[in-house]
Motif scaffolding. Sequence first.
Motif, PDB file in Angstrom:
ATOM      1  N   SER A 191      -2.896  -7.534  12.424  1.00 16.55           N
ATOM      2  CA  SER A 191      -3.570  -6.367  11.848  1.00 16.55           C
ATOM      3  C   SER A 191      -5.044  -6.336  12.266  1.00 16.55           C
ATOM      4  CB  SER A 191      -3.388  -6.292  10.337  1.00 16.55           C
ATOM      5  OG  SER A 191      -3.731  -7.481   9.716  1.00 16.55           O
ATOM      6  N   ARG A 216      -6.901  -5.973  -3.101  1.00 19.69           N
ATOM      7  CA  ARG A 216      -6.022  -5.252  -4.020  1.00 19.69           C
ATOM      8  C   ARG A 216      -5.022  -6.186  -4.700  1.00 19.69           C
ATOM      9  NH1 ARG A 216      -4.767  -1.448   0.699  1.00 19.69           N
ATOM     10  NH2 ARG A 216      -2.987  -2.857   0.644  1.00 19.69           N
ATOM     11  N   ALA A 247       0.830  -1.202   0.000  1.00 14.35           N
ATOM     12  CA  ALA A 247       0.000   0.000   0.000  1.00 14.35           C
ATOM     13  C   ALA A 247       0.863   1.250   0.000  1.00 14.35           C
ATOM     14  CB  ALA A 247      -0.912  -0.005   1.220  1.00 14.35           C
ATOM     15  N   SER A 278      -6.783  -6.105   2.577  1.00 18.01           N
ATOM     16  CA  SER A 278      -5.771  -5.774   1.571  1.00 18.01           C
ATOM     17  C   SER A 278      -5.752  -6.803   0.431  1.00 18.01           C
ATOM     18  CB  SER A 278      -4.391  -5.660   2.213  1.00 18.01           C
ATOM     19  OG  SER A 278      -4.073  -6.846   2.898  1.00 18.01           O
ATOM     20  N   ASP A 296       4.996  -1.831   6.100  1.00 13.20           N
ATOM     21  CA  ASP A 296       3.742  -2.536   6.300  1.00 13.20           C
ATOM     22  C   ASP A 296       3.509  -2.573   7.798  1.00 13.20           C
ATOM     23  OD1 ASP A 296       1.736  -3.738   4.904  1.00 13.20           O
ATOM     24  OD2 ASP A 296       3.097  -5.077   3.825  1.00 13.20           O
ATOM     25  N   SER A 307      -9.508 -10.836   3.843  1.00 10.50           N
ATOM     26  CA  SER A 307      -8.510  -9.902   4.365  1.00 10.50           C
ATOM     27  C   SER A 307      -8.611  -8.647   3.508  1.00 10.50           C
ATOM     28  CB  SER A 307      -7.129 -10.536   4.232  1.00 10.50           C
ATOM     29  OG  SER A 307      -6.121  -9.598   4.474  1.00 10.50           O
ATOM     30  N   TYR A 326      -4.446   1.453   4.391  1.00 15.59           N
ATOM     31  CA  TYR A 326      -5.747   1.096   4.995  1.00 15.59           C
ATOM     32  C   TYR A 326      -5.461   0.702   6.441  1.00 15.59           C
ATOM     33  CZ  TYR A 326      -8.700  -3.066   6.147  1.00 15.59           C
ATOM     34  OH  TYR A 326      -9.443  -4.023   6.765  1.00 15.59           O
ATOM     35  N   HIS A 372      -6.503  -2.874  13.502  1.00 14.79           N
ATOM     36  CA  HIS A 372      -7.660  -2.172  12.909  1.00 14.79           C
ATOM     37  C   HIS A 372      -8.665  -1.811  14.003  1.00 14.79           C
ATOM     38  CE1 HIS A 372      -6.716  -2.641   8.659  1.00 14.79           C
ATOM     39  NE2 HIS A 372      -6.495  -3.933   8.829  1.00 14.79           N
TER      40      HIS A 372
END
Length: 360
Positions: free
Chosen positions: A223, A170, A29, A167, A314, A165, A33, A227
Amino acid sequence: MIEQDFIPKSLKNTLDKGSFTWSTPSNIALVKYWGKKEHQIPENPSISFTLDACRTTTTLSFSRKDFNEHFSFEVFLDGKQKDDFKLKIETFFKHIDIYLPFLKNYHFKIETSNTFPHSSGIASSASGMSALALCLMSVERSSNEAEMTDEYFNQKASFLARLGSGSASRSIEGDLIVWGKHDKITGSSDLYGIKYPLEVHQNFKNYHDTILLVDKGEKQVSSTVGHKLMHGHPFAQERFTQAHHNLSRLIDVFKVGDLKTFIEIIESEALTLHAMMMTSLPYFVLMKPNTLEIINKIWSFRKEAGLHVCFTLDAGANVHVLYPESEAEKVFEFIQNELVAYCQNGHYICDRIGFGAKQL
Ligand code: PMV
């Protein structure tokens, strides 16, 4: 497209068995996000470079079973049964069941392997979930009454991968992918990733990403937990607004090839991501001393050499060193001479921008 558009209307359901294999890339990324609402809806839009070398290959074999309330599957990583992956996949299946009503009609064997070492600190969830989503889409495509367009196939694969997930949404196509609604990017959606539809200058073609493996251990904070810590975070709203703004700024940067502003936005995004971690409650730090050593070396080298090398991070200690094709030789020499010493066992991965998943 809305969620209902991904519920199939007519499935023949005549396949008794079969198998599909997909190889899908990881992604990095540029605008991050970090923070989500219910059902994996991102709090802000993100944009990523699709990678090329870091990939997951998954073969999904399926055979018909009697329909019952349970999902039936087994998982193998590099040929070895991996029961600790089962919970994550069971949860994924529960989330996508309504969109793939054939799931309970089959027993699945999921065989997966990564091109990067399992304990490299590189998240395999983006490539792993997108590979599985694509295999499942191949099952749907072959049992569909109507012809399915490639556009729908990719959109739904990204939609499903997102539910595994965020990400991973993408990691279907390349080379620049936007996930999350943004005012200035037509077609962008919170539900799936799309190919960045606007002009991209030659400077950003074939961009390099050398991943320096600073710490290959398991992350102390997942993650998923990270989040959640954005709920009630004192700087959350400001951060979400900033991400929209940074993506707006990138539109012009991509158009005119402005590498200087690109670097400013990308590094600020990386440090802001880690700043969010350091200012949540409980707070945590994922960078290691060598992460900071590398960042400082990059800054001095950039000043001295006048080149356009920068870093991003990351949710971990590893450093992604990004640089344009035109400067690749000089920057790679610098990496080998000055940065590899900070990597665990001298390990790093040479990657570059890639073009998405491939069916094998
Ligand atoms: O896809 P998740 O839930 O593992 O979250 C990934 C979050 C970051 O990698 C830190 C940022 C991003 O946009 O990929």
